[in-house]
Scaffold this active site. Sequence first.
Site, PDB file in Angstrom:
ATOM      1  N   SER A 115       0.834  -1.207   0.000  1.00 11.10           N
ATOM      2  CA  SER A 115       0.000   0.000   0.000  1.00 11.10           C
ATOM      3  C   SER A 115       0.871   1.261   0.000  1.00 11.10           C
ATOM      4  CB  SER A 115      -0.990  -0.049   1.168  1.00 11.10           C
ATOM      5  OG  SER A 115      -1.981   0.938   1.014  1.00 11.10           O
ATOM      6  N   HIS A 156      -5.648  -1.117  -3.418  1.00  5.06           N
ATOM      7  CA  HIS A 156      -7.024  -1.282  -2.911  1.00  5.06           C
ATOM      8  C   HIS A 156      -8.066  -0.863  -3.946  1.00  5.06           C
ATOM      9  CE1 HIS A 156      -4.820  -1.633   0.823  1.00  5.06           C
ATOM     10  NE2 HIS A 156      -4.439  -0.365   0.748  1.00  5.06           N
TER      11      HIS A 156
END
Length: 200
Positions: A115, A156
């Site tokens: 991320s 995501h």
Amino acid sequence: MKLFLCSHFSSVGSLIKEEIDNKKVAFIPTASLREGYTGYVGSARKLFNKLGAAVTEIDISTEAYLTIQSVFEDVDVIYFTGGNSFFLMDQLRKTGTDELLKKELEKGKLMIGESAGAIICAPTIQYIEQMDEKPEDYSQEDDAGLDLIDFYVLPHYLTAPFKKVTEKIMTDFSDLNLCPINNRQGIVIDGEDSKVICKD
């Protein structure tokens, strides 16, 4: 340069288990330190243990430069957790860890970025401000990333709770070379080659 970039390491880390088994890993949770939810940090720790890695945890925002240097020199893999991309990038640049990291990557070590840890590899991290709030104490005059890759990872993608914001970033930054990935995908970069791999 060897990189493995992903949204959610504990979901896809086993795809590169041969790169982790019996290896020494620097585990850097710095990006997560100001986040409310940090369950992904614990699940990443568990996976590294399960895959047989020897983990040294180090927070670059508080550790001495020489300590960071000796840990980086000693390990085979350098792993950055998710969290706030701006806080992480600020700490990397403030402490000089960005240059230390690049030196180790030039030696052929693997960097794993989850991320925020994947986002910072881009030329700039400005595109992610809709997802990651810039800290009030952000000390950089620009939003430069590490510039390790020539594209922009959007983690995501279409995944709760980031569905709307990732769609908006895709629209607002359609001129950028965005690479959207969901939580079951990872990007493997080895030298000039890059490919997206998926967990079934």
